[in-house]
Design a protein around this motif. Structure first.
Motif, PDB file in Angstrom:
ATOM      1  N   SER A 309       0.882  -1.171   0.092  1.00 13.59           N
ATOM      2  CA  SER A 309       0.204   0.004  -0.060  1.00 13.59           C
ATOM      3  C   SER A 309       0.845   1.230  -0.082  1.00 13.59           C
ATOM      4  O   SER A 309       0.534   2.191  -0.645  1.00 13.59           O
ATOM      5  CB  SER A 309      -0.863   0.093   1.146  1.00 13.59           C
ATOM      6  OG  SER A 309      -1.862  -0.758   0.974  1.00 13.59           O
ATOM      7  N   GLU A 310       1.885   1.217   0.749  1.00  9.37           N
ATOM      8  CA  GLU A 310       2.778   2.262   0.778  1.00  9.37           C
ATOM      9  C   GLU A 310       3.593   2.585  -0.642  1.00  9.37           C
ATOM     10  O   GLU A 310       3.651   3.754  -1.071  1.00  9.37           O
ATOM     11  CB  GLU A 310       3.860   2.177   1.885  1.00  9.37           C
ATOM     12  CG  GLU A 310       3.362   2.117   3.269  1.00  9.37           C
ATOM     13  CD  GLU A 310       4.481   1.835   4.281  1.00  9.37           C
ATOM     14  OE1 GLU A 310       4.374   2.352   5.321  1.00  9.37           O
ATOM     15  OE2 GLU A 310       5.319   1.089   3.997  1.00  9.37           O
ATOM     16  N   VAL A 311       3.768   1.470  -1.377  1.00 15.20           N
ATOM     17  CA  VAL A 311       4.522   1.761  -2.542  1.00 15.20           C
ATOM     18  C   VAL A 311       3.277   2.252  -3.386  1.00 15.20           C
ATOM     19  O   VAL A 311       3.834   3.129  -4.331  1.00 15.20           O
ATOM     20  CB  VAL A 311       5.060   0.524  -3.036  1.00 15.20           C
ATOM     21  CG1 VAL A 311       5.370   0.373  -4.372  1.00 15.20           C
ATOM     22  CG2 VAL A 311       6.321   0.011  -2.375  1.00 15.20           C
ATOM     23  N   LEU A 312       2.339   1.694  -3.574  1.00 14.40           N
ATOM     24  CA  LEU A 312       1.359   2.276  -4.407  1.00 14.40           C
ATOM     25  C   LEU A 312       0.826   3.815  -3.841  1.00 14.40           C
ATOM     26  O   LEU A 312       0.478   4.448  -4.862  1.00 14.40           O
ATOM     27  CB  LEU A 312       0.026   1.427  -4.339  1.00 14.40           C
ATOM     28  CG  LEU A 312       0.034  -0.137  -4.909  1.00 14.40           C
ATOM     29  CD1 LEU A 312      -1.171  -0.792  -4.451  1.00 14.40           C
ATOM     30  CD2 LEU A 312      -0.012   0.043  -6.313  1.00 14.40           C
ATOM     31  N   LEU A 313       0.850   4.297  -2.843  1.00 13.25           N
ATOM     32  CA  LEU A 313       0.734   5.263  -2.472  1.00 13.25           C
ATOM     33  C   LEU A 313       1.764   6.445  -3.188  1.00 13.25           C
ATOM     34  O   LEU A 313       1.582   7.463  -3.642  1.00 13.25           O
ATOM     35  CB  LEU A 313       0.791   5.585  -1.139  1.00 13.25           C
ATOM     36  CG  LEU A 313       0.368   6.887  -0.179  1.00 13.25           C
ATOM     37  CD1 LEU A 313      -1.106   7.467  -0.588  1.00 13.25           C
ATOM     38  CD2 LEU A 313       0.603   7.228   1.264  1.00 13.25           C
ATOM     39  N   VAL A 339      -4.339   6.243  -8.500  1.00 17.65           N
ATOM     40  CA  VAL A 339      -4.791   6.434  -7.119  1.00 17.65           C
ATOM     41  C   VAL A 339      -5.945   5.518  -6.659  1.00 17.65           C
ATOM     42  O   VAL A 339      -5.971   5.035  -5.613  1.00 17.65           O
ATOM     43  CB  VAL A 339      -5.397   8.010  -7.012  1.00 17.65           C
ATOM     44  CG1 VAL A 339      -6.182   7.937  -5.795  1.00 17.65           C
ATOM     45  CG2 VAL A 339      -4.220   8.880  -7.033  1.00 17.65           C
ATOM     46  N   ALA A 340      -6.834   4.949  -7.807  1.00 18.88           N
ATOM     47  CA  ALA A 340      -7.785   4.065  -7.427  1.00 18.88           C
ATOM     48  C   ALA A 340      -7.037   2.925  -6.751  1.00 18.88           C
ATOM     49  O   ALA A 340      -7.388   1.972  -6.040  1.00 18.88           O
ATOM     50  CB  ALA A 340      -8.586   3.702  -8.696  1.00 18.88           C
ATOM     51  N   LYS A 341      -6.109   2.407  -7.340  1.00 17.12           N
ATOM     52  CA  LYS A 341      -5.220   1.311  -7.086  1.00 17.12           C
ATOM     53  C   LYS A 341      -4.748   1.298  -5.649  1.00 17.12           C
ATOM     54  O   LYS A 341      -5.127   0.410  -4.824  1.00 17.12           O
ATOM     55  CB  LYS A 341      -3.952   1.170  -7.871  1.00 17.12           C
ATOM     56  CG  LYS A 341      -4.173   0.685  -9.386  1.00 17.12           C
ATOM     57  CD  LYS A 341      -2.785   0.694 -10.332  1.00 17.12           C
ATOM     58  CE  LYS A 341      -3.046   0.299 -11.683  1.00 17.12           C
ATOM     59  NZ  LYS A 341      -1.880   0.149 -12.349  1.00 17.12           N
ATOM     60  N   VAL A 342      -4.047   2.538  -5.005  1.00 15.42           N
ATOM     61  CA  VAL A 342      -3.813   2.614  -3.882  1.00 15.42           C
ATOM     62  C   VAL A 342      -4.994   2.463  -2.830  1.00 15.42           C
ATOM     63  O   VAL A 342      -4.961   2.069  -1.744  1.00 15.42           O
ATOM     64  CB  VAL A 342      -2.923   3.412  -3.674  1.00 15.42           C
ATOM     65  CG1 VAL A 342      -3.571   5.013  -3.850  1.00 15.42           C
ATOM     66  CG2 VAL A 342      -2.522   3.386  -1.929  1.00 15.42           C
ATOM     67  N   ARG A 343      -6.260   3.383  -3.537  1.00 17.47           N
ATOM     68  CA  ARG A 343      -7.258   3.578  -2.448  1.00 17.47           C
ATOM     69  C   ARG A 343      -7.954   2.170  -2.388  1.00 17.47           C
ATOM     70  O   ARG A 343      -8.363   1.799  -1.193  1.00 17.47           O
ATOM     71  CB  ARG A 343      -8.302   4.439  -3.322  1.00 17.47           C
ATOM     72  CG  ARG A 343      -9.484   4.767  -2.366  1.00 17.47           C
ATOM     73  CD  ARG A 343      -9.156   6.069  -1.302  1.00 17.47           C
ATOM     74  NE  ARG A 343     -10.380   6.282  -0.762  1.00 17.47           N
ATOM     75  CZ  ARG A 343     -10.986   5.745   0.234  1.00 17.47           C
ATOM     76  NH1 ARG A 343     -10.608   4.668   0.715  1.00 17.47           N
ATOM     77  NH2 ARG A 343     -12.246   6.369   0.657  1.00 17.47           N
TER      78      ARG A 343
END
Length: 411
Positions: A309-313, A339-343
């Motif tokens: 999640s941190e990497v996606l953010l 953004v949708a991926k991390v959300r």
């Protein structure tokens, strides 16, 4: 470092525009340094604030007076204009300490992003100057009595003195602490505007009736408008923020993702502490919980998800910053999808990490004095903001069919 919390505690309930002492941050590095120091202060009473629903007036005053609420103000207007990644890091940091404090400035930054994209030059000069002095913006966007979230009944009408607002809003996060309450309205032509209404305006009533079982101190109650007179210069076009390619939508959503990433990281770090204090399961055949193979397995799964999640953010923040100089339909869509991926991922991660914290802590994890349940309650309530299942749909439709996602604040 000077304690902003100590310096500003006496001003906790200030709501006027007598603002002249806020610190002005100059860089991303300074913003992160100040945020780290404040987070340590805010952590001290976090369990008590949640358990007793103590509204964080002192903390929010310190937060805005530190200069952190002005970090997105463009450099040409005197701000630091920090990166989206810095904003996300700060919100995640604060959310790990206190989920409510982490969420409260989200709509403030959202309103500033609308201002950046659709406000006039005079509106930018005036409102940015207020924020640099320490002004806080709340929000009055959602309505509780409509058939769906897109319908709005709050109206902007003309009268002899100019304009008035009438209506009622709910989920008005941060409005209890705000100097202005940006309010979403429609006019007679069904156009949407964001009106930056001063908190002390006659006919404006803020009701502290938020009763959610999580995010308990965000001040997300009701705001009512009864013939509230507003100045024309405080009315900013809102519909243009989505009818044209802008970063308003993805920027709003990355802050929501950061809240969940911060809760997930904090829950994971707390899990490490609690496992070291826990007893091993009777069938494990080991002397310490830190040697329990199934505990270690579960911990590894959570750690991998939190890091993902941190990497996606970080990836999403870079997509936003890449699109910012020359936004167009394509790079805005890419940013929105990132953004949708991390959300979507952070929703699942925050819920899993906060639940596993209590499970791996064992029966001791249920003790009210430790407040471990606040991580899950905050994550569960915040993740209801919008549905991750629809984010997966838009991601899939984009990668498979090349269909651009909708432009709105929920994606």
């Amino acid at each position: 470092m000077t304690s902003y919390l100590d310096l500003q505690a006496s001003k906790a309930h200030q709501t006027s525009f007598n603002l002249a002492k806020a610190h002005i941050i100059q860089s991303d590095e300074e913003a992160l340094e100040i945020a780290q120091a404040l987070a340590e202060q805010f952590k001290a009473e976090a369990i008590k604030r949640d358990a007793e629903r103590v509204l964080p007036f002192d903390e929010i005053e310190a937060y805005s007076q530190s200069g952190l609420w002005a970090i997105t103000v463009p450099r040409q207007y005197g701000g630091a204009e920090v990166s989206s990644l810095t904003v996300a890091k700060i919100i995640a940091l604060m959310s790990g300490v206190d989920g409510s404090i982490g969420q409260i400035p989200q709509n403030h930054f959202y309103a500033l992003e609308v201002l950046r994209n659709t406000g006039s030059e005079s509106q930018k000069q005036h409102l940015y100057a207020e924020v640099l002095k320490g002004a806080r913006f709340g929000n009055a966007l959602a309505e509780f009595k409509t058939k769906n979230s897109t319908q709005k009944h709050t109206l902007l009408s003309k009268n002899e003195q100019g304009y008035v607002v009438n209506g009622e809003k709910f989920y008005c996060t941060g409005s209890l602490f705000a100097h202005r309450i940006p309010t979403l309205v429609k006019d007679e032509q069904n156009r949407e505007f964001l009106v930056f209404i001063p908190r002390e305006s006659e006919g404006l009533e803020v009701v502290d009736d938020w009763s959610g079982f999580g995010q308990k101190t965000t001040g997300s109650g009701t705001v009512k408008f009864n013939q509230v007179q507003v100045a024309e210069d405080d009315i900013i076009p809102f519909d243009k923020a989505f009818s044209e390619p802008t970063l308003v939508g993805p920027f709003a959503q990355i802050m929501h993702a950061a809240i969940e990433v911060g809760i997930a990281r904090a829950a994971f770090e707390e899990t490490l502490v609690r496992i070291r204090q826990a007893r091993p399961w009777i069938d494990s055949g080991v002397d310490h919980a830190t040697q329990d193979p199934l505990t270690i397995y579960e911990l590894g799964r959570i750690g991998a998800d939190v890091r993902a999640s941190e990497v996606l953010l970080k990836q999403a923040a870079r997509s936003i910053d890449t699109a910012k100089p020359t936004p167009n339909a394509e790079n805005i869509a890419r940013a929105s999808i990132d953004v949708a991926k991390v959300r979507a991922h952070s929703t699942q991660t925050a819920l899993k990490a906060s639940s596993k914290l209590i499970e791996l802590a064992g029966s001791r994890g249920s003790q009210r004095r430790d407040g471990l349940d606040r991580f899950w309650r905050n994550a569960r309530v915040h993740t209801l903001h919008d549905a991750s299942r629809w984010k997966y749909y838009f991601i899939g439709n984009y990668v498979l069919n090349g269909t651009l996602p909708p432009r709105r604040g929920t994606l």
